[in-house]
Structure formats: C-alpha cells, structure tokens
Design a protein around this motif. Structure first.
Motif, short mmCIF file in Angstrom:
data_model
loop_
_atom_site.label_atom_id
_atom_site.label_comp_id
_atom_site.label_asym_id
_atom_site.label_seq_id
_atom_site.Cartn_x
_atom_site.Cartn_y
_atom_site.Cartn_z
N SER A 101 35.39 23.79 52.48
CA SER A 101 36.83 23.68 52.23
C SER A 101 37.15 22.28 51.67
CB SER A 101 37.62 23.89 53.52
OG SER A 101 37.42 22.80 54.41
N ASN A 102 38.37 22.11 51.19
CA ASN A 102 38.79 20.82 50.63
C ASN A 102 39.60 20.00 51.63
OD1 ASN A 102 37.58 21.45 48.20
ND2 ASN A 102 39.44 22.24 47.27
N PHE A 115 34.58 14.99 51.12
CA PHE A 115 35.66 15.08 52.10
C PHE A 115 35.22 14.65 53.50
CE2 PHE A 115 36.51 18.28 48.83
CZ PHE A 115 37.80 17.94 48.46
N TYR A 147 48.04 22.45 45.70
CA TYR A 147 47.31 22.87 44.50
C TYR A 147 48.24 23.05 43.31
CZ TYR A 147 43.34 23.52 47.60
OH TYR A 147 42.33 23.30 48.51
N LYS A 159 43.10 18.02 44.59
CA LYS A 159 41.77 17.80 45.16
C LYS A 159 41.39 16.32 45.09
CE LYS A 159 36.91 19.13 44.76
NZ LYS A 159 35.92 20.00 44.07
#
Length: 239
Positions: A101-102, A115, A147, A159
């Motif tokens: 995941s981000n 991250f 996003y 991101k």
C-alpha cells in the motif's frame, strides 16, 4: 484519521507489534481501529454464518456480545479506510500486513520501501523503543490519500507527497484536498476526488438551493451535516 501499516514475513511479530502500538496509542488518548489483511476467508467453512453466505445472502450479521458483518464481496483498502473513518471517527488505523500500500509502514523483517518509516525487531522492542516508535508514527503517518494529483501541495502526485511525509520532509497538512473536507462525493461508497474549484461550486450551489426551502429540519442548516442522495436505477450518488 492517520494510517500506519505493520508489515513483514510470517512469524516475525507483526501481531505482537500491532498490539503494542494500539495499546500505546490508546494510552495517549487516541481512538484506534485495526485492519488485519488476510489471504484467505476468515469465515470458517461449515459455520452457521458460512452457510448463510453460501445460501446467497449478500450481508450476514453476527450478533452476540459483539457484532460483526460479513459482506459477500471484497473491498479494496481505500474503501475500507473511508468507511471506517466515516463510521467511527477514528484517530488512527493500524493495519497488519498490506505491504504494497501507499501508506506509512513499520517493517519487522527485511522488507523496506519508500513508505517505510522504521524497521524494528518486534519481539525485542522495549518500552522506550516503543514510545519512540509511536512518536515517529504520530509525526510521519498520514491519512487517506485523495489521488487527485492536483500538484497544489508542491509535489507532482499524491504518492510523491506521501513518500515525502513518510521521510519526514513534509506533513499531510500541505494537501489542499485535506483542507477541504466539508464536502465529499461518493459513488457506490467510494470517494471521488474533486478539486477545490469543483468542491466550492457544488457546495455553494447546493446550499443556495437548500436556503430557498422551508421546514423545521432546515433551521440553522449551515451548521448541520447535509446529505443529498440521488438514486438512478442501480446508481447511487452521495454528496
């Protein structure tokens, strides 16, 4: 709601660290939720709830001293996070797993990406190390990403902004979209990003129309939560 994910290979102490992080956050006065990312169904075959689902039920509810809901569909992480934030008004969501995941991550194994804010030995971390880790979580974790990639924050994408936040180079408050939470658009429960101009236009138009209506429920409506639901066939739009 800020999000932190604890990631690592099997038997490296993910659950152990999640429990410690949750306890420390709760001790600091925060409301905390957790998500356990699983690769298999947690509804055991042969159980009554499993039989209900196999019969074709779209929603199965288990009610006892606790209540749980089984929905016969897989929800992506953004949908889960958004629904959790709306339902419980949490301060933190701690995820066990979901390493791709981000969102900001704590690694308990060799895994590391852009991250990752810290790598720790989950089985040996002491109280001092835990407090320092949660201090870092408070500083570098961030909430649901819009996003929108509007670039108003100074970064080329959401991101990129998230990576910078995880590195401690910025904070999520630079995100223009997060400053405008008065209005949200959802389609089938999923949030649809709107830039500041569109948000302002929709909000002012809707409030202008409501101001022309009458009724006790509309007294001081500017300070209340307003929901407009448009049903068209199988489509539901929520503003």
């Amino acid at each position: 709601m800020k999000i932190i994910s604890v990631v690592g290979t099997k038997d490296t102490g993910k659950t152990t660290l999640v429990v410690k992080i949750v306890k420390e956050l709760v001790n600091r006065g925060f409301k905390v939720g957790t998500i356990k990312h699983m690769h298999k169904s947690f509804d055991v075959e042969g159980r009554d709830t499993w039989k209900h689902k196999e019969a074709g039920a779209e929603l199965v509810i288990g009610s006892a001293d606790e209540t749980f809901f089984l929905i016969n569909q897989k929800l992506d992480i953004e949908n889960l996070l958004t629904r959790s934030e709306c339902l419980l008004n949490l301060d933190f969501m701690v995820i066990e797993g979901l390493k791709y995941s981000n969102y900001a991550k704590i690694s308990v194994s060799s895994f590391e990406d852009e991250f990752t804010i810290s790598k720790v030995n989950a089985k040996e971390i002491d109280d001092k190390g835990l407090k320092e880790l949660v201090d870092l979580i408070e500083k570098r974790s961030y909430g649901i990403l819009p996003y929108m990639d509007c670039k108003d924050c100074g970064y080329d994408s959401c991101k990129d902004m998230a990576i910078a936040a995880a590195k401690g180079e910025t904070i999520e408050q630079v995100c223009v979209m997060k400053k405008m939470k008065e209005l949200e658009l959802k389609v089938d429960g999923k949030p649809i990003p709107m830039n500041p101009f569109v948000q302002t236009f929709v909000q002012n138009t809707t409030l202008g129309m409501i101001s022309s209506l009458r009724g006790d429920a509309l007294k001081d409506f500017e300070s209340k939560k307003i929901e407009l639901i448009i049903n068209g066939g199988n489509i539901e739009k929520t503003y």
